[in-house]
Scaffold this motif. Structure first.
Motif, PDB file in Angstrom:
ATOM      1  N   ASP A  34       0.769  -1.660   0.569  1.00 28.30           N
ATOM      2  CA  ASP A  34      -0.217   0.188  -0.138  1.00 28.30           C
ATOM      3  C   ASP A  34       0.202   1.192   0.287  1.00 28.30           C
ATOM      4  O   ASP A  34       1.247   1.912   0.896  1.00 28.30           O
ATOM      5  CB  ASP A  34      -0.607  -0.180   1.402  1.00 28.30           C
ATOM      6  CG  ASP A  34      -2.134   0.910   1.213  1.00 28.30           C
ATOM      7  OD1 ASP A  34      -1.941   2.241   0.322  1.00 28.30           O
ATOM      8  OD2 ASP A  34      -2.622   0.847   2.135  1.00 28.30           O
ATOM      9  N   ASP A  50       0.299   4.271  -0.530  1.00 28.48           N
ATOM     10  CA  ASP A  50       0.558   5.509   0.078  1.00 28.48           C
ATOM     11  C   ASP A  50       0.211   5.954   1.149  1.00 28.48           C
ATOM     12  O   ASP A  50       0.840   6.301   1.555  1.00 28.48           O
ATOM     13  CB  ASP A  50      -1.566   5.844  -0.470  1.00 28.48           C
ATOM     14  CG  ASP A  50      -1.532   6.127  -2.192  1.00 28.48           C
ATOM     15  OD1 ASP A  50      -0.363   6.502  -3.069  1.00 28.48           O
ATOM     16  OD2 ASP A  50      -2.486   6.188  -2.615  1.00 28.48           O
ATOM     17  N   LEU A  68       3.757   6.355   2.248  1.00 23.90           N
ATOM     18  CA  LEU A  68       4.122   7.411   2.243  1.00 23.90           C
ATOM     19  C   LEU A  68       3.534   8.383   3.294  1.00 23.90           C
ATOM     20  O   LEU A  68       4.803   8.724   4.188  1.00 23.90           O
ATOM     21  CB  LEU A  68       3.566   8.363   0.479  1.00 23.90           C
ATOM     22  CG  LEU A  68       4.263   8.316  -0.495  1.00 23.90           C
ATOM     23  CD1 LEU A  68       3.559   8.981  -2.151  1.00 23.90           C
ATOM     24  CD2 LEU A  68       5.708   8.457   0.022  1.00 23.90           C
ATOM     25  N   GLN A  69       2.680   7.517   4.069  1.00 29.68           N
ATOM     26  CA  GLN A  69       2.080   8.601   4.612  1.00 29.68           C
ATOM     27  C   GLN A  69       2.911   8.511   6.408  1.00 29.68           C
ATOM     28  O   GLN A  69       3.392   9.853   6.899  1.00 29.68           O
ATOM     29  CB  GLN A  69       0.796   7.894   5.430  1.00 29.68           C
ATOM     30  CG  GLN A  69      -0.512   8.496   4.280  1.00 29.68           C
ATOM     31  CD  GLN A  69      -1.232   9.606   4.126  1.00 29.68           C
ATOM     32  OE1 GLN A  69      -1.040  10.519   5.037  1.00 29.68           O
ATOM     33  NE2 GLN A  69      -0.716  10.259   2.939  1.00 29.68           N
ATOM     34  N   GLU A  97       3.921   3.087 -11.177  1.00 38.50           N
ATOM     35  CA  GLU A  97       3.441   2.969  -9.648  1.00 38.50           C
ATOM     36  C   GLU A  97       4.320   3.303  -8.338  1.00 38.50           C
ATOM     37  O   GLU A  97       4.517   4.352  -7.185  1.00 38.50           O
ATOM     38  CB  GLU A  97       2.287   1.924  -9.027  1.00 38.50           C
ATOM     39  CG  GLU A  97       1.273   2.090  -9.864  1.00 38.50           C
ATOM     40  CD  GLU A  97       0.192   0.960  -8.728  1.00 38.50           C
ATOM     41  OE1 GLU A  97      -0.312   0.752  -7.586  1.00 38.50           O
ATOM     42  OE2 GLU A  97      -1.209   0.681  -9.810  1.00 38.50           O
ATOM     43  N   PHE A 141       6.193   6.698  -6.697  1.00 37.43           N
ATOM     44  CA  PHE A 141       6.024   6.846  -4.863  1.00 37.43           C
ATOM     45  C   PHE A 141       7.670   7.521  -4.936  1.00 37.43           C
ATOM     46  O   PHE A 141       7.768   7.841  -4.096  1.00 37.43           O
ATOM     47  CB  PHE A 141       5.622   5.251  -4.347  1.00 37.43           C
ATOM     48  CG  PHE A 141       6.864   5.164  -2.923  1.00 37.43           C
ATOM     49  CD1 PHE A 141       5.426   5.054  -1.751  1.00 37.43           C
ATOM     50  CD2 PHE A 141       7.828   4.549  -2.791  1.00 37.43           C
ATOM     51  CE1 PHE A 141       6.121   5.133  -0.976  1.00 37.43           C
ATOM     52  CE2 PHE A 141       8.416   4.249  -2.053  1.00 37.43           C
ATOM     53  CZ  PHE A 141       7.612   4.407  -0.671  1.00 37.43           C
ATOM     54  N   ALA A 187       7.786  10.603  -4.824  1.00 36.63           N
ATOM     55  CA  ALA A 187       7.200  11.294  -3.735  1.00 36.63           C
ATOM     56  C   ALA A 187       8.398  11.346  -2.692  1.00 36.63           C
ATOM     57  O   ALA A 187       7.828  11.848  -1.848  1.00 36.63           O
ATOM     58  CB  ALA A 187       6.274  10.470  -3.283  1.00 36.63           C
TER      59      ALA A 187
END
Ligand SMILES: Cc1ncc(COP(=O)(O)O)c(C=O)c1O
Length: 370
Positions: free
Chosen positions: A137, A139, A142-143, A169, A173, A176
């Motif tokens: 996952d 996202d 990243l959090q 994807e 990532f 980011a």
């Protein structure tokens, strides 16, 4: 008084190695994601030729191997690290990057060596659960990146869940992630991944000096018995840091000679991958015939939850259903890896072996299902 060890000795997990190497008879070794095929004959000859020089230390700079890797993968030699297996580079990365107060982010379940990095260094490990399709996952990962994050590991395809994410994807990532945070993309199984060409991720290195692609000769090249892996790095700094923390001569002479020779046989490697892919589909179909749907595999192994109806009574001790199943399979001459040791109780990870090994495994598991 017992010996007083460093505190981290109590924290470092013991690697969940298969314990069946001493089993007698014809055992299907499907617990360690090894290649079922013997090494390429020319590689065996290269190792034999290296044996006569074992009175000398190996080349500490791994010059011939790094140059051959540079030619094969198109990465400048100063940005190529070599190791005693890719695990060696992974552990060295932990030593070079992590310390108390620092953080490491990785998915879970994932490769069982990642928790070792935090346990050894005293850094904090953040394990981000894989999604309902057993995939990273990104996202959520990243959090979890904070000012304390030093390293993020993405395992693609992921061990033990066998799933892979599309490269776009992963590229998004990496874009980011802040540039001062190292990203290791562990690609131990990338050659088995049908979602992308294994060479495609290499282009990301030119845009991201903080990125490292971790690769190995253990899987597709079938040389895990020698221990040799490598990292293609976005920056020379990473390579020199991991070299700095390791003992000298970290890659032995036979391993260097074998890897150099193996790189010359890309056609044979490709043939072996094709065979493995066909056998992966056969194994999946065999599991489906006994009512099991494994996760979508892009690796040389499959991953699935044990169905409710597994009957392990004949061999059962006081273990879990999963442990009992593994014991029952071992009695039938098949070794597989327990999910609990890899972060999911009740799951099994099974290596894609030869056609005969897969058939033996499916028949053994089928005989346990009520
Ligand atoms: C995801 C992953 N990374 C790295 C490795 C380490 O491989 P080696 O140290 O044999 O190169 C493995 C081995 O099983 C693995 O599954």
């Amino acid at each position: 008084m017992p010996i007083e060890f460093a505190e981290r000795i109590r924290r470092i997990p013991v690697y969940p190695a298969a314990d069946g190497y001493a089993l007698p008879g014809d055992v299907a070794l499907l617990a360690s994601n090894e290649s079922p095929y013997p090494p390429i004959p020319a590689v065996v000859d290269a190792v034999a030729a290296a044996l006569g020089g074992l009175n000398r230390y190996p080349d500490p700079t791994n010059a011939t191997l790094r140059s051959a890797l540079g030619d094969r993968y198109g990465v400048p030699v100063p940005r190529i690290a070599v190791g005693n297996g890719s695990c060696d580079i992974l552990l060295a990365a932990g030593e070079a990057l992590l310390e108390p107060g620092a953080e490491l982010v990785y998915a879970w379940p994932s490769f069982s060596v990642y928790p070792h990095l935090t346990a050894a260094s005293g850094a904090r490990g953040i394990e981000v659960p894989v999604d309902e399709h057993h995939r990273h996952d990104l996202d959520a990962m990243l959090q979890e990146i904070t000012a304390a994050t030093r390293l993020v590991i993405v395992c693609n395809p992921n061990n033990p869940t066998s799933t892979a994410l599309p490269l776009d994807e992963i590229a998004a990532f990496v874009r980011a992630v802040p540039r001062h945070v190292a990203v290791i993309l562990d690609e131990a199984y990338c050659e088995f991944n049908l979602l992308q060409d294994p060479d495609e991720s290499i282009a990301l290195l030119d845009r991201h000096p903080n990125l490292v692609l971790l690769r190995t000769f253990s899987k597709v090249y079938g040389l895990c018995g020698l221990r040799v892996g490598f990292a293609l790095c976005g920056s020379e700094d990473f390579r020199s840091a991991v070299d700095q923390v390791r003992q000298p001569f970290f890659c032995n002479a036979a391993a260097q000679a074998a890897a150099v020779e193996a790189l010359k046989h890309q056609d044979e490697v490709a043939r072996r991958v094709e065979r493995n892919l066909a056998e992966r589909l056969d194994l999946r179909d065999g599991l489906r015939r006994i009512g099991i749907e494994p996760a979508e595999s892009q690796a040389n192994f499959v991953w699935f939850d044990l169905p409710e109806g597994v009957d392990t009574q004949p061999t059962s001790s006081a273990g879990t259903r999963e442990r009992d199943t593994i014991a029952a399979l071992a009695q039938r001459g098949v070794l597989v890896r327990a999910g609990a040791a890899l972060g999911r109780e009740g799951a099994l990870r099974v290596t894609v072996g030869t056609e005969a090994e897969s058939a033996k495994f499916v028949s053994a598991l089928g005989s346990l299902i009520a």
